[in-house]
Design an enzyme around this catalytic site. Sequence first.
Site, PDB file in Angstrom:
ATOM      1  N   GLY A  70      13.072   7.466  13.227  1.00 53.09           N
ATOM      2  CA  GLY A  70      13.753   6.195  13.445  1.00 53.09           C
ATOM      3  C   GLY A  70      15.179   6.395  13.945  1.00 53.09           C
ATOM      4  CG  HIS A 184       9.900   9.116   6.731  1.00 50.11           C
ATOM      5  ND1 HIS A 184      10.603   8.881   5.575  1.00 50.11           N
ATOM      6  CD2 HIS A 184      10.790   8.996   7.741  1.00 50.11           C
ATOM      7  CE1 HIS A 184      11.879   8.652   5.882  1.00 50.11           C
ATOM      8  NE2 HIS A 184      12.021   8.720   7.190  1.00 50.11           N
ATOM      9  CB  CYS A 299      21.173   8.543   5.098  1.00 51.14           C
ATOM     10  SG  CYS A 299      20.889   6.816   5.390  1.00 51.14           S
TER      11      CYS A 299
END
Length: 352
Positions: A70, A184, A299
């Site tokens: 992505g 994912h 993240c």
Amino acid sequence: VARIYFDHNATTPLHPAARAAMVEFLDAFGNPSSLHAEGRRARDAVEHARDRVAALVGATRDEVVFTSGGTEANNLALAGLGRGGRVVATAVEHPSLDGARERAHVDGEGRVDRDELRRLAAGAALVSVQLANHETGVLQDLAAVVAVARRAGARVHTDAVQAAGKIAVDMRALDVDALSLSAHKLGGPKGVGALVVREGIDVGPLLVGGHQERERRPGTENVVGIVGFGAAAAAVERQSAELRDRFEAGAIALGARVHGAGAARVPTTSNVAFAGVDGELLMQALDLEGVAVSTGAACSSGSLEPSPVIIALGAGNPREAVRVSLGRGNTRDEIDRVLALLPSLLTRIRNA
Ligand SMILES: Cc1ncc(COP(=O)(O)O)c(C=O)c1O
């Protein structure tokens, strides 16, 4: 006891169908660009997966550009569709869209301020607005966004990474020029995704290299990953809000506020806050009890900074936010076990 995994927005387990398809392909080593039998077998597998990914979002196979995930899809959209011009996004995008410098604010529920978006879109090359938010699950009104962008003569991209597999996503019904996907997040492997680009729209490559992906993404294809992505896309099932609603009813009874509860949301994401309870401490306490939740995008957690998405809502203490994201395999019993754990954990943290 088995652990409880409530962090499906960070990543979700490999779907058995994706696993089986990948295992079958691990030893099929051909390069899809080779013209011999080994190469043709790999090419066929990649193209079959392309059809399956295209079908997931109502696109045609030629519109699917496989990427490393992505993040790369979003970067490719900014560079390829932004054409060096101004790119406008929102304050709640994933960090992979940080290249879009101009950001429209969102309201207290996380919905983009349409008037501000309209002002910013004037003269812009690209408007990029996510479909579903990674932390709150809030859905943007893409029809309104597209109308604003079209009137301004700008192209439109949507980051559909957190929407695909959770709600129906149709590129043509949305009327966007491009959308990003990540395998994912929907039962495929990590390290593969796609930018789906409407036919007739040029998207230049980010990298310099070979002719793969019809000149839009050079580099030998991640064949096994793409095969897994295709199988996961074909295996996507409809999601219900039942478990999310059960969790929220219980959390509200314990005093939680729910971020974005007043907006349309995907059915599986809940972002809650308990007054006076640090989200990081609650996440750690739940982890010790065998429950995986998160305090924000994977993240950005660990940075100790509160989530920019929750800050953008402008309500309450952003450090209190905890994200519960549900997915395949979660059960009512798991929801009830977590709700039963909460009162003592909340008290312990408040009294510490
Ligand atoms: C909304 C959103 N966009 C993009 C990404 C990035 O996808 P990937 O992990 O495949 O790079 C993520 C996942 O972290 C996401 O939640």
